[in-house]
Design an enzyme around this catalytic site. Structure first.
Site, PDB file in Angstrom:
ATOM      1  CG  ASP A  13      -1.722  -1.165   1.169  1.00  0.00           C
ATOM      2  OD1 ASP A  13      -2.212  -1.810   0.273  1.00  0.00           O
ATOM      3  OD2 ASP A  13      -2.110  -1.715   2.266  1.00  0.00           O
ATOM      4  CE  LYS A  16       2.346  -2.556  -4.355  1.00  0.00           C
ATOM      5  NZ  LYS A  16       2.140  -2.183  -2.902  1.00  0.00           N
ATOM      6  N   GLY A  40      -4.517  -4.412  -3.486  1.00  0.00           N
ATOM      7  CA  GLY A  40      -5.469  -3.193  -3.638  1.00  0.00           C
ATOM      8  C   GLY A  40      -4.910  -1.951  -4.316  1.00  0.00           C
ATOM      9  CG  HIS A  41      -2.298  -2.000  -6.916  1.00  0.00           C
ATOM     10  ND1 HIS A  41      -1.360  -2.695  -7.853  1.00  0.00           N
ATOM     11  CD2 HIS A  41      -1.812  -2.623  -5.726  1.00  0.00           C
ATOM     12  CE1 HIS A  41      -0.612  -3.576  -7.028  1.00  0.00           C
ATOM     13  NE2 HIS A  41      -1.025  -3.357  -6.024  1.00  0.00           N
ATOM     14  CD  GLN A 223       0.383  -9.137  -3.059  1.00  0.00           C
ATOM     15  OE1 GLN A 223       0.994  -9.926  -3.749  1.00  0.00           O
ATOM     16  NE2 GLN A 223      -0.719  -8.745  -3.009  1.00  0.00           N
TER      17      GLN A 223
HETATM   18  P1  GDP Z   1      -0.674   0.170  -3.577  1.00  0.00           P
HETATM   19  O1  GDP Z   1      -1.394  -0.732  -3.014  1.00  0.00           O
HETATM   20  O2  GDP Z   1       0.525   0.383  -3.427  1.00  0.00           O
HETATM   21  O3  GDP Z   1      -1.093   0.718  -5.037  1.00  0.00           O
HETATM   22  O4  GDP Z   1      -1.330   1.416  -2.632  1.00  0.00           O
HETATM   23  P2  GDP Z   1      -3.022   1.562  -1.956  1.00  0.00           P
HETATM   24  O5  GDP Z   1      -3.710   2.077  -3.293  1.00  0.00           O
HETATM   25  O6  GDP Z   1      -3.579   0.532  -1.351  1.00  0.00           O
HETATM   26  O7  GDP Z   1      -2.691   2.852  -1.010  1.00  0.00           O
HETATM   27  C1  GDP Z   1      -2.174   3.922  -1.092  1.00  0.00           C
HETATM   28  C2  GDP Z   1      -3.206   5.130  -0.670  1.00  0.00           C
HETATM   29  O8  GDP Z   1      -2.346   6.281  -0.744  1.00  0.00           O
HETATM   30  C3  GDP Z   1      -4.163   5.142  -1.786  1.00  0.00           C
HETATM   31  O9  GDP Z   1      -5.457   5.712  -1.211  1.00  0.00           O
HETATM   32  C4  GDP Z   1      -3.781   6.277  -2.638  1.00  0.00           C
HETATM   33  O10 GDP Z   1      -4.835   7.237  -3.321  1.00  0.00           O
HETATM   34  C5  GDP Z   1      -3.154   7.187  -1.614  1.00  0.00           C
HETATM   35  N1  GDP Z   1      -1.930   7.923  -2.070  1.00  0.00           N
HETATM   36  C6  GDP Z   1      -1.114   7.584  -3.134  1.00  0.00           C
HETATM   37  N2  GDP Z   1       0.015   8.688  -3.143  1.00  0.00           N
HETATM   38  C7  GDP Z   1      -0.140   9.503  -2.291  1.00  0.00           C
HETATM   39  C8  GDP Z   1       0.264  10.573  -1.856  1.00  0.00           C
HETATM   40  O11 GDP Z   1       1.345  11.132  -2.451  1.00  0.00           O
HETATM   41  N3  GDP Z   1      -0.645  11.644  -0.897  1.00  0.00           N
HETATM   42  C9  GDP Z   1      -1.733  11.212  -0.490  1.00  0.00           C
HETATM   43  N4  GDP Z   1      -2.168  11.899   0.554  1.00  0.00           N
HETATM   44  N5  GDP Z   1      -2.235   9.851  -0.773  1.00  0.00           N
HETATM   45  C10 GDP Z   1      -1.667   9.108  -1.853  1.00  0.00           C
HETATM   46  P1  IMO Z   2      -0.944  -4.268  -2.301  1.00  0.00           P
HETATM   47  O1  IMO Z   2      -0.488  -4.682  -3.566  1.00  0.00           O
HETATM   48  C1  IMO Z   2      -1.079  -4.655   2.190  1.00  0.00           C
HETATM   49  C2  IMO Z   2      -0.826  -8.976   3.630  1.00  0.00           C
HETATM   50  C3  IMO Z   2      -2.142  -9.409   4.542  1.00  0.00           C
HETATM   51  C4  IMO Z   2      -1.440 -10.150   5.463  1.00  0.00           C
HETATM   52  C5  IMO Z   2      -0.296 -11.020   4.463  1.00  0.00           C
HETATM   53  C6  IMO Z   2      -0.777 -12.251   4.018  1.00  0.00           C
HETATM   54  O2  IMO Z   2      -2.008  -3.534  -2.320  1.00  0.00           O
HETATM   55  O3  IMO Z   2       0.186  -3.541  -1.582  1.00  0.00           O
HETATM   56  P2  IMO Z   2      -2.622 -12.916   1.912  1.00  0.00           P
HETATM   57  O4  IMO Z   2      -4.023 -12.604   1.729  1.00  0.00           O
HETATM   58  O5  IMO Z   2      -1.681 -12.359   0.803  1.00  0.00           O
HETATM   59  O6  IMO Z   2      -2.090 -14.197   2.274  1.00  0.00           O
HETATM   60  O7  IMO Z   2      -2.043 -12.171   3.287  1.00  0.00           O
HETATM   61  O8  IMO Z   2      -0.139 -10.068   3.414  1.00  0.00           O
HETATM   62  N1  IMO Z   2      -1.120  -8.216   2.099  1.00  0.00           N
HETATM   63  C7  IMO Z   2      -1.203  -7.063   1.863  1.00  0.00           C
HETATM   64  N2  IMO Z   2      -0.757  -5.938   2.820  1.00  0.00           N
HETATM   65  N3  IMO Z   2      -1.268  -4.486   0.696  1.00  0.00           N
HETATM   66  C8  IMO Z   2      -1.204  -5.954  -0.306  1.00  0.00           C
HETATM   67  O9  IMO Z   2      -1.127  -5.790  -1.422  1.00  0.00           O
HETATM   68  C9  IMO Z   2      -1.301  -6.995   0.523  1.00  0.00           C
HETATM   69  N4  IMO Z   2      -1.431  -8.275   0.015  1.00  0.00           N
HETATM   70  C10 IMO Z   2      -1.410  -9.079   1.105  1.00  0.00           C
HETATM   71  O10 IMO Z   2      -2.686  -8.052   5.049  1.00  0.00           O
HETATM   72  O11 IMO Z   2      -0.710  -9.627   6.314  1.00  0.00           O
HETATM   73 MG    MG Z   3      -2.942  -1.481  -1.725  1.00  0.00          MG
END
Ligand code: GDP
Ligand code: IMO
Ligand code: MG
Length: 424
Positions: A13, A16, A40-41, A223
């Site tokens: 998270d 990416k 979840g991206h 991840q």
């Molecule tokens: P990912 O799994 O690495 O793609 O990241 P996620 O989407 O799960 O979580 C990142 C969160 O941070 C999302 O809600 C994005 O919209 C938000 N986000 C990403 N970059 C920034 C930033 O520079 N500032 C802020 N405030 N939010 C950001």
């Molecule tokens: P993105 O791509 C954050 C974590 C789960 C748990 C562990 C194992 O959005 O960054 P699983 O269901 O994969 O067997 O769970 O990995 N986990 C993540 N945490 N971002 C993710 O993906 C994750 N995908 C798995 O919370 O701790």
């Molecule tokens: Mg994510």
């Protein structure tokens, strides 16, 4: 740069999806190579929020080819839901392809993910319960069902029945759970196979051809490094290889193809699920980061644990991924928090210090973070578009992270939108 990898350097998270979406504006192909819908991206474009789980984050560009490689585990039901949602929102999925070798998440994998977590009780991993671990277990046990099977009704029915009988035995006799109705599963999933057939193509071949044609390719990590099955905080990890080397195995390309590897980090640290987290905050600053940064899981909605930036883990990521540059997101979230802290090393009870991330949880549990204090800032930086526009304290914070992580910071995120990124 023809072939770039974007991967997570912390516990996921890191933003990416946002970095991929930005870089995809200059790419022709985006490839996912591992993980499943545990990812979840988030991509934000003109105020519109897209939460992608299996669909690559290049999907918003109509001419970009989006590929799902052999190393991914695909839940067809969830994936079709995502395709439908995209089409309803006017986003075409015509340029999407899935490798026939990718393994299929079956309903018993979801059931077993839940039951095994329940069985572990307080020692649970805190998985996303998307069946990811059980699907990879079957892949390595060599009894998995692949996309090439799913789209061949006769083969699928035979394999699903053979493995389903065994899975039902485990579900009922080991865990006391409810058996799946195999006829119903076969009928339901055969229909998913029909729907997905037009999307199936050899992703290794497509990627290689794009490379030979001089196209720009982006490999989208899911991840992150500290969730890697070998180099993460085992057993509190996922079941795949989110490190950069996983891209070659999961897509079917050679390592010489890769030109540039970008690691994404947050300006602080978060983790969802259980497991060690040396810089975790349990006070109001941790709550402030969670609320201001909207730190709730994109896939499960769980509150994310929050803490200070840990240079030991990002330095570990720089090494195991061979990073060329870092993208540091969410610097804006740190505004108004007062003095900031960064973990520069760990200290053990006997006074010895650790520079590198330890391999065992027992050793890690003994470690306390060594903090360096850095001046904070109060300005709203969400409108800054160049490094020079950032307040001096922000610039100094980023420059210090660069030194501590031993890697150049190439991008700084100051908001969720695709235009809220400073490139250096
Ligand atoms: P990912 O799994 O690495 O793609 O990241 P996620 O989407 O799960 O979580 C990142 C969160 O941070 C999302 O809600 C994005 O919209 C938000 N986000 C990403 N970059 C920034 C930033 O520079 N500032 C802020 N405030 N939010 C950001
Ligand atoms: P993105 O791509 C954050 C974590 C789960 C748990 C562990 C194992 O959005 O960054 P699983 O269901 O994969 O067997 O769970 O990995 N986990 C993540 N945490 N971002 C993710 O993906 C994750 N995908 C798995 O919370 O701790
Ligand atoms: Mg994510």
């Amino acid at each position: 740069m023809p072939a770039n990898i974007v991967i997570g350097t912390q516990w996921g998270d890191e933003g990416k999806g946002k970095v991929i979406d930005i870089m995809a504006s200059r790419a022709q192909v985006v490839v996912r190579s591992q993980g499943g819908n545990n990812a979840g991206h988030t991509v934000v474009s003109n105020g519109q929020v897209y939460k992608l789980h299996l669909v690559p984050s290049g999907i918003l560009y109509p001419d970009t080819q989006c590929l799902i490689g052999a190393g991914v585990v695909l839940d067809p039901k969830d994936f079709i839901g995502e395709l439908d949602e995209m089409e309803q929102r006017g986003v075409s999925t015509a340029n999407l392809k899935i490798d026939p070798r990718a393994h299929v998440v079956m309903p018993w994998h979801l059931t077993l993910d839940g039951l095994s977590e329940q069985f572990r009780g307080n020692s649970d991993i805190g998985t996303t319960k998307r069946g990811i671990g059980p699907t990879y277990m079957d892949k390595y046990e060599r009894c998995g069902i692949r996309v090439c099977d799913l789209v061949n009704p006769a083969v699928f029915a035979e394999k699903a029945r053979a493995t389903g009988i065994l899975k039902n035995k485990i579900i009922t006799e080991v865990y006391g759970g409810q058996a799946h109705d195999l006829d119903a599963v076969i009928a339901e999933y055969t229909a998913y196979g029909e729907r997905l057939r037009p999307y199936v193509a050899d992703v290794s071949v497509l990627t290689y051809e794009a490379y030979k044609a001089g196209k720009t390719i982006l490999f989208e990590g899911a991840q992150a490094t500290l969730l890697d099955i070998d180099f993460g905080t085992y057993p509190y990890v996922t079941s795949s290889h989110p490190v950069s080397a996983g891209v070659c195995v999961g897509t079917g390309v050679g390592p010489r193809m890769i030109d540039n590897i970008i690691g994404v980090a947050k300006a602080y640290t978060t983790r969802v699920g259980k497991g060690p987290f040396p810089t975790e905050l349990f006070d109001e600053i941790g709550d402030q980061i969670r609320e201001k940064g909207g730190e709730y899981g994109t896939t499960t909605g769980r509150p994310r644990r929050t803490g200070w930036f840990d240079a030991v883990i990002v330095r570990h990521s720089v090494r195991v991924n061979g990073l060329d540059g870092l993208a540091i997101n969410k610097l804006d979230t740190l505004s108004g928090l007062g003095t900031l802290k960064v973990c520069v090393g760990y200290v053990k009870p006997d006074g010895t210090t650790l520079h590198d991330f330890p391999s065992s949880l027992e050793e890690l549990a003994e470690c306390a973070p060594i903090y360096e204090e850095i001046q904070g800032f109060d300005e709203d930086i969400t409108g800054c578009r160049t490094f020079e526009e950032l307040p001096k304290a922000c610039q100094d914070y980023i420059l210090r992270l660069e030194e501590l992580c031993e890697c150049k910071v190439a991008m700084v995120g100051v908001g969720p939108d695709r235009d809220q990124m400073i490139e250096r």
